[in-house]
Design a protein around this motif. Structure first.
Motif, PDB file in Angstrom:
ATOM      1  N   ASP A  49       0.858  -1.182   0.000  1.00  0.00           N
ATOM      2  CA  ASP A  49       0.000   0.000   0.000  1.00  0.00           C
ATOM      3  C   ASP A  49       0.897   1.236   0.000  1.00  0.00           C
ATOM      4  OD1 ASP A  49      -2.148   1.727   0.197  1.00  0.00           O
ATOM      5  OD2 ASP A  49      -2.313   1.553   2.365  1.00  0.00           O
ATOM      6  N   VAL A  50       0.734   2.086  -1.000  1.00  0.00           N
ATOM      7  CA  VAL A  50       1.502   3.322  -1.104  1.00  0.00           C
ATOM      8  C   VAL A  50       0.634   4.467  -0.585  1.00  0.00           C
ATOM      9  CG1 VAL A  50       2.686   4.914  -2.654  1.00  0.00           C
ATOM     10  CG2 VAL A  50       2.808   2.451  -3.071  1.00  0.00           C
ATOM     11  N   ILE A  51       1.114   5.157   0.436  1.00  0.00           N
ATOM     12  CA  ILE A  51       0.377   6.297   0.982  1.00  0.00           C
ATOM     13  C   ILE A  51       0.792   7.531   0.212  1.00  0.00           C
ATOM     14  CG2 ILE A  51       0.023   7.776   2.985  1.00  0.00           C
ATOM     15  CD1 ILE A  51       0.861   4.135   3.461  1.00  0.00           C
ATOM     16  N   VAL A  52      -0.156   8.139  -0.499  1.00  0.00           N
ATOM     17  CA  VAL A  52       0.126   9.277  -1.379  1.00  0.00           C
ATOM     18  C   VAL A  52      -0.531  10.532  -0.826  1.00  0.00           C
ATOM     19  CG1 VAL A  52       0.428   7.893  -3.461  1.00  0.00           C
ATOM     20  CG2 VAL A  52      -1.866   8.643  -2.834  1.00  0.00           C
ATOM     21  N   VAL A  68       0.152  -1.983  -7.161  1.00  0.00           N
ATOM     22  CA  VAL A  68       0.020  -1.654  -5.748  1.00  0.00           C
ATOM     23  C   VAL A  68      -1.338  -1.011  -5.506  1.00  0.00           C
ATOM     24  CG1 VAL A  68       2.501  -1.367  -5.451  1.00  0.00           C
ATOM     25  CG2 VAL A  68       1.103   0.617  -6.057  1.00  0.00           C
ATOM     26  N   VAL A  69      -1.718  -0.877  -4.234  1.00  0.00           N
ATOM     27  CA  VAL A  69      -2.919  -0.129  -3.874  1.00  0.00           C
ATOM     28  C   VAL A  69      -2.468   1.177  -3.222  1.00  0.00           C
ATOM     29  CG1 VAL A  69      -4.323  -2.185  -3.614  1.00  0.00           C
ATOM     30  CG2 VAL A  69      -3.124  -1.280  -1.634  1.00  0.00           C
ATOM     31  N   HIS A  81       0.326   9.780  11.413  1.00  0.00           N
ATOM     32  CA  HIS A  81      -0.908  10.095  10.683  1.00  0.00           C
ATOM     33  C   HIS A  81      -0.917   9.410   9.325  1.00  0.00           C
ATOM     34  CE1 HIS A  81      -3.332  12.766   7.970  1.00  0.00           C
ATOM     35  NE2 HIS A  81      -4.214  12.543   8.937  1.00  0.00           N
ATOM     36  N   ALA A  82       0.247   9.359   8.666  1.00  0.00           N
ATOM     37  CA  ALA A  82       0.332   8.693   7.361  1.00  0.00           C
ATOM     38  C   ALA A  82      -0.049   7.224   7.474  1.00  0.00           C
ATOM     39  CB  ALA A  82       1.744   8.827   6.796  1.00  0.00           C
ATOM     40  N   VAL A  83       0.455   6.558   8.522  1.00  0.00           N
ATOM     41  CA  VAL A  83       0.129   5.140   8.700  1.00  0.00           C
ATOM     42  C   VAL A  83      -1.351   4.973   9.062  1.00  0.00           C
ATOM     43  CG1 VAL A  83       0.664   3.051  10.013  1.00  0.00           C
ATOM     44  CG2 VAL A  83       2.505   4.585   9.305  1.00  0.00           C
ATOM     45  N   LYS A  84      -1.890   5.915   9.829  1.00  0.00           N
ATOM     46  CA  LYS A  84      -3.326   5.878  10.138  1.00  0.00           C
ATOM     47  C   LYS A  84      -4.170   5.903   8.868  1.00  0.00           C
ATOM     48  CE  LYS A  84      -3.999   7.858  14.752  1.00  0.00           C
ATOM     49  NZ  LYS A  84      -4.747   8.902  15.482  1.00  0.00           N
ATOM     50  N   CYS A  85      -3.672   6.594   7.841  1.00  0.00           N
ATOM     51  CA  CYS A  85      -4.416   6.698   6.582  1.00  0.00           C
ATOM     52  C   CYS A  85      -4.507   5.362   5.851  1.00  0.00           C
ATOM     53  CB  CYS A  85      -3.766   7.749   5.677  1.00  0.00           C
ATOM     54  SG  CYS A  85      -3.904   9.441   6.318  1.00  0.00           S
ATOM     55  N   ALA A  86      -3.723   4.388   6.300  1.00  0.00           N
ATOM     56  CA  ALA A  86      -3.760   3.048   5.696  1.00  0.00           C
ATOM     57  C   ALA A  86      -4.663   2.096   6.467  1.00  0.00           C
ATOM     58  CB  ALA A  86      -2.348   2.478   5.616  1.00  0.00           C
TER      59      ALA A  86
END
Length: 456
Positions: A49-52, A68-69, A81-86
């Motif tokens: 999973d790529v956080i964009v 990838v998703v 916060h970035a990891v929370k977005c996943a």
């Protein structure tokens, strides 16, 4: 055990000063984000999973081929916060997740494998990838207990006198038990000067719950994050040296590795010799016993065995065994050159097939053509493939001889065993065994120079 990965790629990259998202800047011909994804994939991890964030659409466009998703971090409020977005990606999953930064293109497959293996074998709740550095200024320190277990991560600005002496630093690459990570993320807050959610707070939460946190030490250069053009150049130099070393160990001679630029996906056969000032990039494959002389660019092409190329450009094309190219030839995309052929100086081939043993020695343009085997092109031949609106095709049979300064006006077909007289402009089909002459009869006008007053 189930394994997956998150790649943090939402940062704006202000210091790199570019309209292009930072993670899409290239190192050795490939986007940094793609380097990270490929290393993860090569280590056996399929779910990524790529956080964009900013520039999300162009990041997605450039990485669609990686299967990838994506998760969106609309606001950049810290790594936690970035990891929370996943959350959607991690929901209901059990197993291990590794978290990487999209701007660390030097991370190795072997290191990722070691990180996962150490995490699983030691039954850690979290495992931190760390490095030992002479000067850890600015980095978070890894504080261990008497049993060498990780106690906590202390940011540089919060270190006491003893902690400042620690030279083991946090690389911001981790492995987590997925369920424990998700639960801990609910407990982190942004009560800090930056007003951001830090992923490092998860480590402290897991430790406070009695969980075991481990660490795996790796070379610092693998974990270098690229935040500026200077660091981009540094990463390029490190990866270039790594790639060149691999090829030399595999039996390739690089006359001057410092001036040889080879893409990470390039394959080169043994006993090939590469001279200085060459750029070989993309999905290029070069066979055995080739000579790549100086000042060539070869991209996304297949080069056979025993090929010689001098000061030429080959793009998205195939060159057969024992063929010579150049100097100063230009082979444009979608061209196929046969075996034992000769593409000489100042020759341009565009979207054409050239048969085995055919010689195109100098000052010739062949575009949108099918050329047979054992043909010979005289100097200055032009395949006139464009009528001002559309491109047209020329077909030339085997064993044909094309005289100097010939124009072949497409569409036209030249059959096997034909001769074209020098200086001809061919607009009609030439049948097998014929000699085609298409030029005006010479006429000399006696005394013309003197009559015009031009005699000197």
């Amino acid at each position: 055990m189930y394994k997956c990965a998150l790649v943090l790629a939402a940062g704006q990259g202000k210091r790199i000063k570019s309209d292009l998202p930072k993670v899409l800047h290239k190192v050795c011909g490939k986007e940094m984000l793609k380097h990270v994804i490929d290393s993860i994939r090569n280590s056996g991890i399929d779910d990524i999973d790529v956080i964009v964030g900013k520039g999300a659409e162009i990041v997605k466009e450039r990485t669609l081929d990686k299967n990838v998703v994506y998760s969106l971090q609309a606001e950049q409020l810290g790594t936690g916060h970035a990891v929370k977005c996943a959350n959607e990606f991690l929901r209901d999953k059990k197993g291990v997740v590794a978290i990487f930064a999209g701007d660390t293109p030097l991370i190795k497959q072997s290191t990722i494998e070691k990180l996962f293996n150490d995490h699983i074998e030691n039954k850690n709740a979290a495992t931190i990838l760390t490095s030992l550095v002479e000067d850890p200024t600015g980095y978070g320190r890894i504080v261990r207990d008497d049993n060498n277990q990780v106690l906590k991560i202390v940011e540089h600005k919060d270190c006491n006198e003893e902690e400042l002496k620690i030279n083991e630093m946090n690389t911001a690459i981790y492995c987590f038990n997925i369920e424990l990570l998700v639960n801990a993320l609910e407990k982190i807050n942004n009560n800090n000067q930056q007003g951001e959610y830090y992923l490092t707070d998860v480590i402290e939460i897991l430790k406070s719950q009695g969980n075991q946190v481990g660490a795996v030490v790796t070379e610092y250069e693998e974990t270098i994050g690229v935040n500026s053009r200077v660091q981009l150049a540094e990463a390029e130099e490190i990866l270039k040296d790594r790639i060149n070393l691999k090829h030399m160990e595999n039996g390739v001679t690089l006359i001057d590795p410092k001036t040889t630029y080879i893409g990470v996906d390039v394959v080169i056969g043994k006993d090939t010799i590469i001279y200085p000032n060459n750029i070989i990039e993309g999905n290029t494959e070069i066979g055995d016993n080739c000579l790549i002389y100086q000042n060539c660019r070869i991209s996304d092409s297949t080069i056979g065995n025993g090929v010689e190329i001098q000061s030429s450009v080959v793009l998205d094309s195939n060159v057969g065994d024992n063929t010579t190219v150049g100097p100063f030839a230009y082979i444009r995309p979608e061209s196929t050159i046969g075996r034992n052929a000769r593409i000489g100086d100042f020759v341009e081939i565009k979207k054409s097939t050239i048969g085995d043993g055919t010689k195109v020695s100098h000052l010739t343009y062949i575009g949108d053509a099918e050329v047979g085997s054992e043909c010979n092109f005289g100097c200055g031949t032009v395949v006139v493939n464009y009528d001002g609106k559309n491109k047209h095709k020329t077909i030339i049979g085997d064993h044909s001889f094309i005289g100097c300064n010939t124009n072949l006006v497409s569409p036209v077909k030249i059959h096997d065993n034909t001769y074209i007289a020098a200086g001809s402009t061919i607009t009609s089909e030439v049948n097998e065994g014929d000699l085609a002459v298409a030029r005006a009869k010479q006429r000399n006008i006696k005394g013309w120079v003197e009559k015009k007053g031009l005699k000197k």
